[in-house]
Design an enzyme around this catalytic site. Structure first.
Site, PDB file in Angstrom:
ATOM      1  N   GLU A 451     -16.340  52.258  20.873  1.00  0.00           N
ATOM      2  CA  GLU A 451     -15.287  52.823  19.494  1.00  0.00           C
ATOM      3  C   GLU A 451     -15.357  51.484  18.285  1.00  0.00           C
ATOM      4  O   GLU A 451     -14.425  51.363  17.931  1.00  0.00           O
ATOM      5  CB  GLU A 451     -13.687  52.808  20.136  1.00  0.00           C
ATOM      6  CG  GLU A 451     -13.470  53.901  20.924  1.00  0.00           C
ATOM      7  CD  GLU A 451     -11.996  54.026  20.892  1.00  0.00           C
ATOM      8  OE1 GLU A 451     -11.181  53.653  20.945  1.00  0.00           O
ATOM      9  OE2 GLU A 451     -11.947  55.268  22.067  1.00  0.00           O
ATOM     10  N   GLU A 528     -15.188  58.369  27.459  1.00  0.00           N
ATOM     11  CA  GLU A 528     -13.777  57.766  28.330  1.00  0.00           C
ATOM     12  C   GLU A 528     -12.734  59.362  28.247  1.00  0.00           C
ATOM     13  O   GLU A 528     -12.840  60.189  26.966  1.00  0.00           O
ATOM     14  CB  GLU A 528     -13.455  56.944  26.909  1.00  0.00           C
ATOM     15  CG  GLU A 528     -11.937  56.230  27.022  1.00  0.00           C
ATOM     16  CD  GLU A 528     -12.119  55.643  26.723  1.00  0.00           C
ATOM     17  OE1 GLU A 528     -12.474  54.221  26.096  1.00  0.00           O
ATOM     18  OE2 GLU A 528     -10.796  55.193  26.287  1.00  0.00           O
TER      19      GLU A 528
END
Length: 837
Positions: A451, A528
């Site tokens: 991220e 995720e």
């Protein structure tokens, strides 16, 4: 002196070589048991520790005032070899001083995200830690190389040896080492000093503070295989009739004289039987020359490494010189094939495997980030019990012992880099990760980052990703790379570079099918997913206490329930599977509430490893076990009866199961039978009355039963260890679940009794916990007076073995409760040498 004390071995050495004349005729190769110089000695025991101060030099032993770096060997304060540390506290590693600190309620997001521990600029007295270790090196070792190796310390370490500045290491997650040969006092006293500065956070979650992983003293001959100098891959026939091992080995002649060497590589199976060998020609290495050797070993009918049968071979490598073995290392390897198919997902040894994974941070109740080796085993085995087959090391390189466990029990690993970047300060960390972990069969892919919001969708991100991918290909071309991206359907940037598209959350990726259609050659998986949150054993949301119900209904805007995300993935073969956020609760990132909540609620299990209800959803559909689990408990009585769930009030009853159908009964009366849809659950509204809630499930013609009963008051304590026999190595643990039972021996699920603990014998208590996300009780009691309140009927105590065999007696007491006693056997197995005091 460097003493060798026998304790249990759990880790395999990867390693090095020594000196050798090339003129002589080659003798027979390969005395596998020949004595060698090489030693890998554990330095975990007998450190001196004291807090410093990041703002006041006087409270930091004068650091920053005196000239500590002006001349070689000129050190000040604790870095001086003659500094008096007799009043300092003695600690063993791994050590996390942050978990020993109290919780503080400060309106600071960084502090809150790190679990409300007093670290950082606001807390100078608790953000610096000094460590000192004194030992001797025998005079007879002169002529060999000596190095110290740190597996990980958080963070910003400054290291001295005998008053000489060795260097600094910023990362809290990568290992580092120093050759200290030139500074060593052979036959005399040596002092290793580390100043750890945890002022600056690195992540956005609990990270601990201190030397929280192992430290090693390495001794080896001048001619050696450098650290991580061996790399093994395999070419395997599709029917596993044969395999060819490709072995790349670097040899370093670290002295002023030229030397000859012959490299012998021998493959042993689990029984110690030789399965093949390769012997190099004698080579002459110049002074300080490094040379790569390429070898092959053929293996007939190799035993594959798999999830159900994680078979490990040992590659023993010998460096011979002048007819003698001068160095020997052993590398455990698994022979297996991996493949990511753009349409069908992941294949292990030619067989399709759906990735049923979790993401995990590295802390645990009672110990913070300083997990003994045995606790790594406990956590991985809890995940396997659930049906999990893959582990993402979020968001950093893991401790080596975690990978050793995954190799030995059969758990796939997505190995993650800490930070994306293209300068040496960052790329060297990524390179080190790959060199360290590339021989582990459990590792199936590299994650170059997580991220990275500022770069993941632009050309800068693409350029950085290309740099990291190039490094990965250089040091491990046998695997693919991915990145955990939360930028939805975006392709440009990092996603256009990585081999496998990592998707973070179905709510961000609006249309998987569209993305796959537009980029059909790129495999995809969920790096995720879910982020469903709940608090174990809680069935009434209470934001003031930081609790949220233990039903699969709660998730943040970016997440989804367990059931929703898994149905989406299971229906699409091109989605390789995914990793749930998270396997265990972790300190920090208190979600969805803040104080008094001091840790996350994302875990499928709580901080202790006690299952929440979603554990059984995943177990139903991820494992081949018979699963029938109903909830909630059936103790709605007393005050709760009157105010919330009075008799006759409806209660939501859920069932997680892989049965074909389930019938629910209350006190013997049927409430109906329902058919279980695949990847789903069942629900009933049940008017409460005390007694027995029973589920009867049918699976393949067999009946399963699960019950929840209204219990009586607690009368006695029950202690249940995960193992009642552990190793006498100072690193193994027994994790004891603590509960209270009524007069009929039934666990009381709502109990909150305070339990006191004492331990005697060949071990000690190192931590306690209960999974309560809002508990501010200490995890550690440095005075030894351990206690913990039960949370929804459970708490946990962790026992660490000594380095000598014997028995540990744990006693648990509580007011008005019958005490409980548990005996743990501590037995010797294989031995690991340690550095003496």
């Amino acid at each position: 002196m460097i003493r060798q004390i026998c304790v249990t071995v759990t880790v395999v050495v990867i390693g090095l070589f020594s000196a050798f004349g090339a003129e002589r005729k080659s003798p027979a190769a390969g005395d596998i048991n020949a004595p060698v110089v090489r030693q890998k000695l554990l330095m975990d025991y007998g450190w001196k520790f004291h807090l410093g101060n990041s703002a006041d030099p006087k409270e930091d032993f004068g650091y920053g005032i005196a000239e500590s770096f002006s001349k070689a060997g000129v050190a000040s304060g604790p870095a001086r070899p003659d500094f008096n540390d007799s009043t300092w506290r003695t600690v063993d590693l791994p050590h996390d001083w942050a978990v020993e600190l109290p919780f503080v309620d400060v309106k600071d997001k960084t502090l809150n995200d790190h679990g409300y521990k007093p670290l950082g600029r606001q807390f100078p007295p608790t953000s610096i830690g000094w460590y000192r270790r004194t030992f001797t090196i025998p005079e007879k070792e002169q002529g060999n190389r000596i190095a110290v190796k740190f597996d990980g310390a958080f963070r910003d370490c400054t290291v001295w040896f005998n008053g000489f500045f060795l260097g600094k290491h910023l990362s809290g997650y990568t290992d580092f080492d120093f050759d200290v040969t030139d500074y060593a006092n052979f036959g005399g006293r040596n002092v290793l000093v580390v100043r750890v500065n945890a002022t600056q956070a690195e992540g956005w979650f609990y990270e601990g503070a201190g030397i929280y992983r192992h430290v090693w003293l390495l001794e080896y001959a001048p001619l050696h295989i450098p650290l991580y100098g061996t790399y093994v891959t395999s070419d395997v026939k599709s029917d596993f009739a044969s395999a060819s091992l490709n072995i790349q080995t670097r040899v370093f002649n670290q002295e002023y004289l030229a030397a000859g060497c012959r490299l012998v590589s021998i493959l042993l199976d689990e029984k110690g039987t030789e399965r093949g060998r390769s012997v190099s020609e004698i080579s002459r290495l110049g002074q300080y020359e490094k040379r790569n050797f390429m070898q092959k070993i053929g293996v007939v009918n190799p035993h594959p490494w798999s999830l159900r049968d994680p078979y490990l071979y040992r590659l023993v490598q010998l460096v011979e010189s002048d007819g003698k073995v001068v160095d020997r290392i052993t590398t455990k390897i698994g022979i297996r094939t991996i493949r990511f198919d753009k349409d069908k997902g992941f294949f292990l040894n030619g067989k399709h495997v759906e990735i049923q994974g979790v993401c995990c941070h590295q802390d645990h109740a009672g110990v913070g980030s300083a997990l003994p080796d045995g606790l790594q085993y406990f956590r991985i085995m809890k995940l396997k019990e659930m049906g999990c087959n893959a582990y993402r090391t979020s968001h950093n390189p893991p401790t080596p012992e975690l990978l050793d466990v995954c190799d030995s029990v059969g758990m796939l690993v997505l190995d993650e880099n800490r930070l994306m970047g293209s300068t040496p300060a960052i790329t060297d960390q990524f390179k080190r990760l790959i060199l360290r972990d590339r021989n582990h069969p459990c590792v199936i892919a590299w994650s170059i980052g997580n991220e990275e919001w500022t770069i993941e969708s632009n050309e800068i991100g693409a350029r950085v990703a290309r740099t990291l991918k190039r490094i990965q290909r250089e040091y491990d071309p046998s695997r693919l790379c991915t990145a955990a991206a939360d930028n939805g359907d975006q392709y440009e940037g990092v996603n256009s570079v990585v081999d496998i598209r990592g998707e973070n959350y179905i709510e961000r990726v609006k249309d998987f099918d569209k993305y796959h259609c537009e980029h059909p050659d790129q495999p995809m998986w969920g790096t995720e997913e879910s982020s469903a949150y709940c608090t174990r054993g809680v069935y009434e949301t209470d934001s003031a206490k930081g609790y949220i119900t233990d039903y699969d209904v709660n998730f943040p805007w970016w997440g989804a329930t367990a059931e929703k995300w898994w149905n989406i993935y299971a229906a699409r073969p091109f989605l390789t599977g995914g990793f749930v956020w998270t396997g265990f609760d972790y300190r920090g990132e208190p979600t969805p509430y803040g104080w008094p909540d001091i840790n996350s609620n994302f875990g499928i299990m709580d901080m202790c490893g006690f299952p929440k209800n979603n554990f059984y959803y995943y177990q139903s559909w991820w494992s081949d076990k018979d699963v029938l689990h109903i909830f909630p408990h059936w103790n709605w009585k007393g005050e709760v009866d009157d105010l919330v769930h009075g008799k006759g009030q409806p209660i939501d009853v859920w069932c997680f199961s892989n049965c074909d159908s389930v019938e629910l009964l209350l006190n013997g009366r049927s409430l109906g039978t329902k058919v279980m849809k695949r990847y789903s659950h069942l629900e009933w509204k049940v008017n409460y009355e005390p007694g027995t809630l029973e589920a009867r499930g049918w699976r393949d013609g067999r009946m399963l039963i699960d019950k929840e009963e209204t219990t009586g008051e607690p009368v006695s304590i029950r202690l249940t260890p995960d193992r009642d026999t552990i190793r006498a190595d100072g690193e193994d643990v027994s994790v004891i679940a603590v509960a209270v039972v009524d007069s009929l021996g039934r666990e009381v699920p709502t109990a909150d009794n305070l339990i006191h603990f004492t331990a005697e014998g060949a071990g000690t208590i190192i931590g306690v916990g209960n999974g309560n996300p809002s508990s501010h009780e200490p995890d550690k009691y440095l005075d030894g007076n351990y206690q913990r309140q039960l949370f929804n009927g459970k708490c946990e105590v962790i026992i660490l073995s000594d380095r000598t065999p014997g028995k540990i007696t744990l006693r648990a007491t509580g007011n008005g409760l019958k005490a409980a006693t548990l005996t743990i056997d501590v037995k010797t197995s294989r031995t690991r040498p340690i550095v003496g005091m």
